[in-house]
Design a protein around this motif. Structure first.
Motif, PDB file in Angstrom:
ATOM      1  N   GLY A   1     -19.167   0.709   1.423  1.00  0.00           N
ATOM      2  CA  GLY A   1     -18.336  -0.204   0.652  1.00  0.00           C
ATOM      3  C   GLY A   1     -16.853  -0.097   0.928  1.00  0.00           C
ATOM      4  N   ALA A   2     -16.456   0.671   1.945  1.00  0.00           N
ATOM      5  CA  ALA A   2     -15.031   0.883   2.208  1.00  0.00           C
ATOM      6  C   ALA A   2     -14.454  -0.087   3.224  1.00  0.00           C
ATOM      7  CB  ALA A   2     -14.791   2.317   2.686  1.00  0.00           C
ATOM      8  N   SER A   3     -15.313  -0.758   4.001  1.00  0.00           N
ATOM      9  CA  SER A   3     -14.825  -1.667   5.029  1.00  0.00           C
ATOM     10  C   SER A   3     -15.512  -3.014   4.878  1.00  0.00           C
ATOM     11  CB  SER A   3     -15.098  -1.103   6.427  1.00  0.00           C
ATOM     12  OG  SER A   3     -14.681  -1.997   7.426  1.00  0.00           O
ATOM     13  N   TYR A   4     -14.697  -4.083   4.879  1.00  0.00           N
ATOM     14  CA  TYR A   4     -15.250  -5.420   4.672  1.00  0.00           C
ATOM     15  C   TYR A   4     -15.021  -6.336   5.871  1.00  0.00           C
ATOM     16  CZ  TYR A   4     -14.918  -3.443   0.046  1.00  0.00           C
ATOM     17  OH  TYR A   4     -15.006  -2.592  -1.012  1.00  0.00           O
ATOM     18  N   SER A   5     -14.074  -5.987   6.711  1.00  0.00           N
ATOM     19  CA  SER A   5     -13.715  -6.872   7.809  1.00  0.00           C
ATOM     20  C   SER A   5     -14.404  -6.516   9.114  1.00  0.00           C
ATOM     21  CB  SER A   5     -12.194  -6.857   8.032  1.00  0.00           C
ATOM     22  OG  SER A   5     -11.761  -5.586   8.457  1.00  0.00           O
ATOM     23  N   SER A   6     -15.040  -5.353   9.198  1.00  0.00           N
ATOM     24  CA  SER A   6     -15.588  -4.896  10.473  1.00  0.00           C
ATOM     25  C   SER A   6     -16.908  -4.163  10.296  1.00  0.00           C
ATOM     26  CB  SER A   6     -14.598  -3.956  11.175  1.00  0.00           C
ATOM     27  OG  SER A   6     -13.340  -4.554  11.359  1.00  0.00           O
TER      28      SER A   6
ATOM     29  N   ASP B   1     -13.048  10.146  -0.413  1.00  0.00           N
ATOM     30  CA  ASP B   1     -13.967   9.422  -1.285  1.00  0.00           C
ATOM     31  C   ASP B   1     -13.164   8.413  -2.102  1.00  0.00           C
ATOM     32  OD1 ASP B   1     -15.746   8.500  -3.163  1.00  0.00           O
ATOM     33  OD2 ASP B   1     -16.460  10.479  -3.785  1.00  0.00           O
ATOM     34  N   ARG B   2     -13.357   7.118  -1.824  1.00  0.00           N
ATOM     35  CA  ARG B   2     -12.536   6.091  -2.470  1.00  0.00           C
ATOM     36  C   ARG B   2     -12.790   5.992  -3.968  1.00  0.00           C
ATOM     37  NH1 ARG B   2     -15.578   1.491  -3.289  1.00  0.00           N
ATOM     38  NH2 ARG B   2     -17.634   1.582  -2.333  1.00  0.00           N
ATOM     39  N   LEU B   3     -13.897   6.561  -4.457  1.00  0.00           N
ATOM     40  CA  LEU B   3     -14.215   6.513  -5.875  1.00  0.00           C
ATOM     41  C   LEU B   3     -13.685   7.734  -6.630  1.00  0.00           C
ATOM     42  CD1 LEU B   3     -17.886   5.183  -5.694  1.00  0.00           C
ATOM     43  CD2 LEU B   3     -15.743   3.883  -5.901  1.00  0.00           C
ATOM     44  N   LYS B   4     -12.978   8.584  -5.919  1.00  0.00           N
ATOM     45  CA  LYS B   4     -12.421   9.797  -6.512  1.00  0.00           C
ATOM     46  C   LYS B   4     -10.906   9.721  -6.466  1.00  0.00           C
ATOM     47  CE  LYS B   4     -12.247  14.809  -5.695  1.00  0.00           C
ATOM     48  NZ  LYS B   4     -12.684  15.896  -4.785  1.00  0.00           N
TER      49      LYS B   4
ATOM     50  N   SER C   1       5.662  -2.389   7.399  1.00  0.00           N
ATOM     51  CA  SER C   1       4.855  -1.590   6.478  1.00  0.00           C
ATOM     52  C   SER C   1       3.394  -1.608   6.922  1.00  0.00           C
ATOM     53  CB  SER C   1       4.990  -2.123   5.058  1.00  0.00           C
ATOM     54  OG  SER C   1       4.395  -3.407   4.946  1.00  0.00           O
ATOM     55  N   HIS C   2       2.630  -0.633   6.436  1.00  0.00           N
ATOM     56  CA  HIS C   2       1.219  -0.530   6.792  1.00  0.00           C
ATOM     57  C   HIS C   2       0.414  -1.653   6.146  1.00  0.00           C
ATOM     58  CE1 HIS C   2      -2.947   0.962   6.536  1.00  0.00           C
ATOM     59  NE2 HIS C   2      -2.670   1.684   7.605  1.00  0.00           N
ATOM     60  N   GLY C   3       0.663  -1.899   4.863  1.00  0.00           N
ATOM     61  CA  GLY C   3       0.052  -3.030   4.183  1.00  0.00           C
ATOM     62  C   GLY C   3      -1.238  -2.753   3.441  1.00  0.00           C
ATOM     63  N   ASP C   4      -1.936  -1.663   3.783  1.00  0.00           N
ATOM     64  CA  ASP C   4      -3.209  -1.357   3.121  1.00  0.00           C
ATOM     65  C   ASP C   4      -3.372   0.155   3.046  1.00  0.00           C
ATOM     66  OD1 ASP C   4      -5.567  -1.956   1.835  1.00  0.00           O
ATOM     67  OD2 ASP C   4      -6.713  -2.314   3.675  1.00  0.00           O
ATOM     68  N   TYR C   5      -2.321   0.805   2.565  1.00  0.00           N
ATOM     69  CA  TYR C   5      -2.244   2.262   2.623  1.00  0.00           C
ATOM     70  C   TYR C   5      -2.974   2.875   1.435  1.00  0.00           C
ATOM     71  CZ  TYR C   5      -0.212   6.618   4.353  1.00  0.00           C
ATOM     72  OH  TYR C   5      -0.019   7.879   4.902  1.00  0.00           O
ATOM     73  N   LYS C   6      -4.291   2.924   1.561  1.00  0.00           N
ATOM     74  CA  LYS C   6      -5.141   3.495   0.524  1.00  0.00           C
ATOM     75  C   LYS C   6      -5.998   4.594   1.139  1.00  0.00           C
ATOM     76  CE  LYS C   6      -8.805  -0.043   0.912  1.00  0.00           C
ATOM     77  NZ  LYS C   6      -8.204  -1.128   1.711  1.00  0.00           N
ATOM     78  N   PRO C   7      -6.559   5.479   0.303  1.00  0.00           N
ATOM     79  CA  PRO C   7      -7.276   6.638   0.833  1.00  0.00           C
ATOM     80  C   PRO C   7      -8.379   6.318   1.834  1.00  0.00           C
ATOM     81  CG  PRO C   7      -6.830   6.975  -1.484  1.00  0.00           C
ATOM     82  CD  PRO C   7      -6.387   5.566  -1.162  1.00  0.00           C
ATOM     83  N   SER C   8      -9.091   5.207   1.658  1.00  0.00           N
ATOM     84  CA  SER C   8     -10.165   4.894   2.606  1.00  0.00           C
ATOM     85  C   SER C   8      -9.635   4.493   3.974  1.00  0.00           C
ATOM     86  CB  SER C   8     -11.063   3.787   2.045  1.00  0.00           C
ATOM     87  OG  SER C   8     -10.317   2.617   1.765  1.00  0.00           O
TER      88      SER C   8
ATOM     89  N   VAL D   1      -3.169  14.594   7.456  1.00  0.00           N
ATOM     90  CA  VAL D   1      -3.569  13.223   7.149  1.00  0.00           C
ATOM     91  C   VAL D   1      -3.162  12.300   8.293  1.00  0.00           C
ATOM     92  CG1 VAL D   1      -3.209  11.252   5.622  1.00  0.00           C
ATOM     93  CG2 VAL D   1      -3.459  13.535   4.652  1.00  0.00           C
ATOM     94  N   ILE D   2      -4.104  11.504   8.773  1.00  0.00           N
ATOM     95  CA  ILE D   2      -3.847  10.550   9.850  1.00  0.00           C
ATOM     96  C   ILE D   2      -4.128   9.140   9.328  1.00  0.00           C
ATOM     97  CG2 ILE D   2      -4.536   9.751  12.138  1.00  0.00           C
ATOM     98  CD1 ILE D   2      -5.250  12.563  12.880  1.00  0.00           C
ATOM     99  N   PRO D   3      -3.115   8.282   9.257  1.00  0.00           N
ATOM    100  CA  PRO D   3      -3.351   6.888   8.866  1.00  0.00           C
ATOM    101  C   PRO D   3      -4.133   6.144   9.948  1.00  0.00           C
ATOM    102  CG  PRO D   3      -1.025   7.485   8.629  1.00  0.00           C
ATOM    103  CD  PRO D   3      -1.680   8.561   9.432  1.00  0.00           C
ATOM    104  N   VAL D   4      -5.032   5.287   9.531  1.00  0.00           N
ATOM    105  CA  VAL D   4      -5.781   4.432  10.461  1.00  0.00           C
ATOM    106  C   VAL D   4      -5.768   3.020   9.898  1.00  0.00           C
ATOM    107  CG1 VAL D   4      -7.231   6.304  11.326  1.00  0.00           C
ATOM    108  CG2 VAL D   4      -7.968   5.028   9.319  1.00  0.00           C
ATOM    109  N   ASP D   5      -6.479   2.125  10.557  1.00  0.00           N
ATOM    110  CA  ASP D   5      -6.629   0.745  10.099  1.00  0.00           C
ATOM    111  C   ASP D   5      -5.279   0.036   9.992  1.00  0.00           C
ATOM    112  OD1 ASP D   5      -7.523  -1.663   9.109  1.00  0.00           O
ATOM    113  OD2 ASP D   5      -8.987  -0.756   7.768  1.00  0.00           O
ATOM    114  N   TYR D   6      -4.785  -0.399  11.142  1.00  0.00           N
ATOM    115  CA  TYR D   6      -3.467  -1.036  11.215  1.00  0.00           C
ATOM    116  C   TYR D   6      -3.565  -2.561  11.261  1.00  0.00           C
ATOM    117  CZ  TYR D   6      -1.574   3.610  12.046  1.00  0.00           C
ATOM    118  OH  TYR D   6      -1.203   4.925  11.906  1.00  0.00           O
TER     119      TYR D   6
END
Length: 393
Positions: free
Chosen positions: A37-42, A139-142, A240-247, A261-266
């Motif tokens: 449930g963490a990715s909707y576009s891919s 864990d996006r629910l935590k 800006s990153h635009g979607d900077y959330k834990p998932s 911590v490594i940011p992904v999903d650009y």
């Protein structure tokens, strides 16, 4: 749009990558990864490319999984932006880090890029698989804790500082890039009805004492017609990153207990205020208890780390983002936390089995039929409680 076999699309690209890296007669294996449930576009995949007497390539791939209707509703060309990030922007950032001789500790890190497919409905990026190096998704629910949050904003500060440095080194090109990636408020018109329904969903789960004050505040201060102000800041504008959330962050706990911590999903890089990214992390990734104990601490920590990152790049924080400007932007963007609660929490907190699809005929409106989780009202009411406590609601 015809149905695309995403694994077939990926394998063609992997064959090309194998040739480019001289893997003769390679063995290529592909395994689909559940997104929970963490990715909707891919669609996500783990892949390996191996051949005798060469080190095995451990790869991670994202293949577009967005239907025609959802694409017409999206505010940003997600897949074009991500290719630009990995092929052009991040390599430029790496050169800036190299020129400033940053230590490993002071560098922003991102996954190694191996290749992409730009074809419509087949958009794919292939990166190194960070999981093979011990990195995992949060864990996006935590709710985030301090150890994780502090490192997440350190990486965010490095990302923002590199944007400022890029602008200093390439002022004309940077100005053109910001203009190109500036938010177009006209695109919001496609989402007007969706926003109103999300407001109704939010009010419905809000505790009785706060229902009407939430509705009135959203309509007055953060209503649909006013949302564009959060995407067109008059303060500091960066990439800006635009979607900077834990998932969208990968982290690893080291032997000494420290966290990397490594940011992904650009996919959602845009010209905007750094505060938008900071608030995105805070209001989508934390609960009321965390904010009660660490909100002020975290926003102070971000600014300290931004100043540090700027100095590491031989830039003056007082020139580029004075503390008074930062504090003003924090205040101006404060309603954005409630906007995020309304817009993002239904999907961010959804149980994996109820995650919406962007492939069907409802497009982004599939969010409205999503069965929300028990965590959704808890997180939303936590934000509302914060705003009451802060004297905003």
């Amino acid at each position: 749009m015809t149905n695309i076999n995403t694994e077939v699309v990926l394998r063609k690209l992997l064959d090309n990558i194998a040739k480019e890296h001289n893997y003769n007669d390679p063995n290529v294996s592909v395994r689909a990864i559940t997104t929970d449930g963490a990715s909707y576009s891919s669609m996500l995949y783990a892949a390996t490319i191996s051949t005798p007497n060469k080190e095995e390539l451990q790869l991670f791939a994202k293949v577009a999984n967005v239907g025609e209707i959802a694409r017409s509703q999206l505010l940003l060309p997600l897949f074009d932006i991500e290719r630009f990030a990995y092929k052009e922007l991040l390599p430029a950032y790496e050169k800036i880090q190299d020129r400033n001789k940053l230590s490993n500790k002071d560098r922003l890190v991102w996954p190694k890029f191996y290749g992409c497919n730009p074809n419509l409905y087949e958009e794919t990026v292939v990166l190194e698989n960070l999981k093979t190096k011990g990195y995992v998704a949060y864990d996006r629910l935590k709710s985030i804790d301090w150890a994780y949050a502090s490192k997440a904003v350190e990486s965010l500060a490095k990302f923002h500082a590199l944007s400022i440095a890029y602008g200093e080194e390439n002022p004309t090109q940077y100005a053109e890039l910001l203009a190109k990636m500036k938010f177009n408020p006209d695109s919001l018109n496609k989402m007007a009805g969706t926003f109103d329904k999300l407001v109704d969903m939010a009010v419905a789960v809000t505790k009785e004492d706060n229902k009407e004050r939430l509705r009135q505040y959203i309509l007055k201060e953060s209503g649909f017609k006013n949302i564009d102000k959060f995407y067109q800041s008059t303060g500091l504008i960066i990439l800006s990153h635009g979607d900077y959330k834990p998932s969208n962050l990968m982290h690893k706990t080291n032997k000494d207990g420290s966290i990397d911590v490594i940011p992904v999903d650009y996919q959602t890089i845009s010209a905007n205020s750094p505060i938008k990214d900071l608030y995105y992390l805070i209001f989508t990734g934390s609960d009321e208890e965390f904010r009660r104990h660490h909100y002020e601490q975290l926003i102070d920590h971000y600014y300290q780390q931004l100043c540090r990152a700027l100095r590491n790049l031989n830039l003056d924080p007082e020139k580029h983002y004075p503390k008074k400007n930062y504090e003003k932007d924090l205040k101006d963007f404060m309603p954005f936390g409630l906007v995020l609660g309304v817009l993002a929490l239904p999907v961010i907190t959804v149980e994996a089995e109820n995650a919406p699809s962007l492939q069907d005929e409802n497009g982004l409106n599939s969010i409205l039929t999503t069965k929300t989780s028990n965590l959704y009202p808890e997180r939303l009411n936590g934000i509302v409680n914060d705003y009451v406590r802060w004297g905003i609601l």
